[in-house]
Design an enzyme around this catalytic site. Structure first.
Site, short mmCIF file in Angstrom:
data_model
loop_
_atom_site.label_atom_id
_atom_site.label_comp_id
_atom_site.label_asym_id
_atom_site.label_seq_id
_atom_site.Cartn_x
_atom_site.Cartn_y
_atom_site.Cartn_z
N LYS A 35 3.45 -22.94 -4.96
CA LYS A 35 4.33 -22.33 -3.96
C LYS A 35 4.96 -23.42 -3.08
O LYS A 35 6.16 -23.44 -2.84
CB LYS A 35 3.50 -21.36 -3.11
N GLU A 155 9.50 -5.94 4.57
CA GLU A 155 10.09 -6.65 3.44
C GLU A 155 11.44 -6.00 3.12
O GLU A 155 11.61 -4.80 3.27
CB GLU A 155 9.16 -6.58 2.23
N ASN A 211 1.13 1.38 12.04
CA ASN A 211 1.20 1.63 10.60
C ASN A 211 0.57 2.97 10.24
O ASN A 211 1.06 3.68 9.36
CB ASN A 211 0.54 0.49 9.83
N PHE A 252 11.52 8.03 9.10
CA PHE A 252 10.29 8.21 8.33
C PHE A 252 10.01 9.67 7.99
O PHE A 252 8.86 10.08 7.85
CB PHE A 252 9.09 7.58 9.06
N LEU A 253 11.08 10.43 7.84
CA LEU A 253 10.92 11.82 7.38
C LEU A 253 11.62 11.99 6.03
O LEU A 253 12.30 12.98 5.80
CB LEU A 253 11.49 12.80 8.41
N HIS A 254 11.46 10.98 5.17
CA HIS A 254 12.08 11.06 3.85
C HIS A 254 11.01 11.35 2.81
O HIS A 254 10.13 10.52 2.59
CB HIS A 254 12.79 9.75 3.51
N GLY A 256 9.16 11.72 -0.75
CA GLY A 256 9.21 10.86 -1.93
C GLY A 256 7.89 10.83 -2.66
O GLY A 256 7.07 11.75 -2.52
N CYS A 263 1.33 -3.14 2.92
CA CYS A 263 0.77 -2.86 4.26
C CYS A 263 0.16 -1.46 4.43
O CYS A 263 -1.04 -1.34 4.66
CB CYS A 263 1.82 -3.11 5.33
N ARG A 331 3.04 -4.58 -4.92
CA ARG A 331 1.66 -4.27 -4.50
C ARG A 331 1.53 -2.79 -4.12
O ARG A 331 2.28 -2.29 -3.29
CB ARG A 331 1.25 -5.16 -3.31
P1 NAD Z 1 1.00 -12.76 0.95
O1 NAD Z 1 -0.09 -12.50 -0.02
O2 NAD Z 1 2.42 -12.65 0.54
O3 NAD Z 1 0.80 -14.22 1.57
C1 NAD Z 1 -0.41 -14.75 1.98
C2 NAD Z 1 -0.39 -16.24 1.69
O4 NAD Z 1 -1.56 -16.84 2.26
C3 NAD Z 1 -0.40 -16.57 0.21
O5 NAD Z 1 0.71 -17.40 -0.10
C4 NAD Z 1 -1.72 -17.31 0.02
O6 NAD Z 1 -1.66 -18.35 -0.96
C5 NAD Z 1 -1.96 -17.88 1.40
N1 NAD Z 1 -3.35 -18.22 1.68
C6 NAD Z 1 -4.46 -17.49 1.42
N2 NAD Z 1 -5.56 -18.17 1.81
C7 NAD Z 1 -5.13 -19.34 2.33
C8 NAD Z 1 -5.79 -20.46 2.89
N3 NAD Z 1 -7.11 -20.48 2.99
N4 NAD Z 1 -5.04 -21.50 3.32
C9 NAD Z 1 -3.70 -21.47 3.21
N5 NAD Z 1 -3.01 -20.42 2.69
C10 NAD Z 1 -3.74 -19.39 2.24
O7 NAD Z 1 0.69 -11.80 2.19
P2 NAD Z 1 1.76 -11.22 3.24
O8 NAD Z 1 2.38 -10.00 2.72
O9 NAD Z 1 2.61 -12.33 3.74
O10 NAD Z 1 0.75 -10.77 4.40
C11 NAD Z 1 0.11 -11.71 5.24
C12 NAD Z 1 -0.42 -10.97 6.44
O11 NAD Z 1 0.69 -10.45 7.21
C13 NAD Z 1 -1.27 -9.76 6.10
O12 NAD Z 1 -2.29 -9.62 7.04
C14 NAD Z 1 -0.31 -8.60 6.21
O13 NAD Z 1 -0.95 -7.39 6.49
C15 NAD Z 1 0.56 -9.05 7.37
N6 NAD Z 1 1.89 -8.46 7.36
C16 NAD Z 1 2.61 -8.43 6.22
C17 NAD Z 1 3.87 -7.84 6.23
C18 NAD Z 1 4.69 -7.73 4.97
O14 NAD Z 1 5.70 -7.03 4.97
N7 NAD Z 1 4.31 -8.37 3.88
C19 NAD Z 1 4.40 -7.33 7.42
C20 NAD Z 1 3.64 -7.42 8.58
C21 NAD Z 1 2.37 -7.98 8.54
#
Ligand code: NAD
Length: 435
Positions: A35, A155, A211, A252-254, A256, A263, A331
């Site tokens: 990455k 996202e 959430n 959020f009333l859609h 599906g 998340c 996911r």
């Molecule tokens: P993700 O899986 O896309 O990314 C996590 C990253 O952390 C990965 O690239 C992984 O390689 C890295 N990682 C894991 N262990 C590590 C370590 N020891 N050292 C360095 N890097 C390490 O996850 P995400 O979707 O980005 O979510 C991350 C957090 O943010 C979660 O807690 C999630 O709930 C929160 N979050 C995500 C979103 C979303 O839309 N994806 C929105 C809000 C909050």
């Protein structure tokens, strides 16, 4: 100010790039070497609109760096954001191993005052746990602080959400920590973003409460949709009339196929598990989780019913594999569950997604053909299932589809079409909650 973001995934990389855009010097750290190599070459390893361009611009202007070494990044930073994954364990609780591992590494590399901020979604008490782990792993009793700053980006619109959030939540215990975080977000003050500045536990709680509430709204309207299907009512009219009530609101009333993604499923499970553990079960959230699972299953049932009760031996075209449009994230996507379940019941699946094909090809098993576009997908199928509402699927040529499908059946699991429009083209239309 130099900061670092540990975990360069969907949330962490957007956070890092956006802070760099604010003018800060940011190092994004990830243990995934591949990455980081890609990012150093200006390639974003996942799909998020506008992100690659932002990453390249900020890297070229010397504000955004990438590293695999947590220690080095921590040493160079005043603020360290933890944004690693917090997935579900088998029992629904949160797997905090990545957070713990990072906390140990931060502790071992501490060399003076730092503010360590949890941005990952974590149960109440985790930021304090991070503080303990750092202290236990510190070479010397350096002064450091912890804070919570949950992330609310979605996202598909992550940059816009980070740059123009509805609010920023900060949980901190000292004036210094609060001042540093407010300073980081100072560009958002200019656009009058509301800031909720509170204690650490409340901040951690806010993220899960949000959430869980959004998931509840989705499950509520899905239950209304199922009842509408039974009694011949139209859930869209119900949702519209509900949404016009200002106490309810239209978002959020859609209806599906049920919620999915990285998340809502894991966060509702984590919240429910956490609450049970502390002896205050969240009955509503527990049932939202069940209702959502049932909704996924109901979509499979709906497909079976539309095909006369059996899918075995039938060819089914499924459009949309990601959990929502404008991402490649699959996911816990309902579409993946539906495709896999139908394949395991003996259907020959033909699938297509504008961005999720590579990820889906790693998980979908059985008789699944990965196609290049919607019309190729439809070829010879006994029904067309729209599982994710990508714009690309909103204006399909139904005359062309009619010539390609073996049977003119459309299951619109996102209700993106007016039933009459599809029926007028000679199709049998099945939506969600449309009577
Ligand atoms: P993700 O899986 O896309 O990314 C996590 C990253 O952390 C990965 O690239 C992984 O390689 C890295 N990682 C894991 N262990 C590590 C370590 N020891 N050292 C360095 N890097 C390490 O996850 P995400 O979707 O980005 O979510 C991350 C957090 O943010 C979660 O807690 C999630 O709930 C929160 N979050 C995500 C979103 C979303 O839309 N994806 C929105 C809000 C909050």
């Amino acid at each position: 100010m130099n900061i670092c973001v540990i975990g360069a995934g969907y949330a962490g990389l957007v956070t890092g790039a956006c802070f760099a855009e604010f003018g800060l010097k940011v190092t994004c750290v990830d243990k995934d070497k591949e990455k980081i190599t890609k990012l150093k070459k200006g390639k974003v390893p996942f799909f998020e609109p506008g992100l690659e361009e932002m990453v390249r611009r900020n890297a070229a202007q010397g504000r955004l760096f990438f590293d695999t070494d947590v220690g080095r990044a921590v040493k160079n930073s005043l603020v360290v954001f933890i944004c690693v994954g917090t997935p579900s364990k088998e029992d629904g609780s949160v797997d905090l191993s990545a957070v713990d591992e990072v906390a140990k590494q931060i502790g071992a590399s501490l060399d003076g005052y730092k503010l360590i901020v949890t941005k990952s979604t974590v149960p109440v008490g985790t930021t304090k746990r991070v503080e303990r782990i750092i202290r236990e792993n510190c070479q010397e009793p350096y002064h450091f602080e912890v804070a919570s700053n949950p992330e609310f980006l979605r996202e598909g619109s992550a940059i816009e959400d980070f740059m123009r959030p509805n609010r920023v939540v900060i949980g901190a215990e000292s004036d210094q920590a609060r001042a540093i975080l407010k300073d980081l977000y100072s560009p958002l003050y200019l656009i009058e973003t509301p800031f909720v500045v509170t204690d650490i536990q409340t901040s951690e709680m806010i993220k899960y409460a949000c959430n869980a509430f959004l998931a509840t709204k989705i499950s509520f309207i899905n239950e209304m949709a199922n009842l509408c299907d039974k009694v011949g009512a139209d859930v869209h009219q119900v949702a519209r009339a509900m949404g016009l009530d200002q106490r309810i609101g239209p978002k959020f009333l859609h209806p599906g196929p049920g919620f999915g993604g990285s998340c809502f499923p894991k966060d509702t499970r984590a919240f429910a598990h956490f609450a049970r553990e502390v002896g205050v079960p969240l009955e509503l959230v527990e049932s939202v989780i069940r209702v959502n699972r049932r909704q996924w299953e109901r979509m499979v049932q709906k497909t079976e019913e539309a095909l006369g009760g059996v899918v075995k031996g039938k060819t089914l075209a499924l459009l949309g594999l990601t959990y929502k449009p404008n991402t490649d994230d699959i996911r816990e996507a309902p579409s993946i569950f539906i495709a896999q379940e139908l394949a395991s019941r003996g259907a020959r699946m033909r699938v297509y997604d504008p961005a999720g094909m590579e990820n889906a090809s790693k998980v979908l098993k059985g008789d699944v053909v990965f196609c290049k576009e919607p019309y190729e997908t439809a070829s010879g199928a006994h029904a067309l299932i729209i599982a994710t509402e990508w714009n690309e699927f909103r204006n399909l040529d139904f005359d062309r589809l009619k010539g390609l499908l073996a049977d003119p059946v459309v299951l619109d699991l996102r209700n993106i079409y007016e039933p009459r429009r599809v029926q007028d083209k000679g199709f049998r239309y099945v939506g969600v909650g449309r009577g």
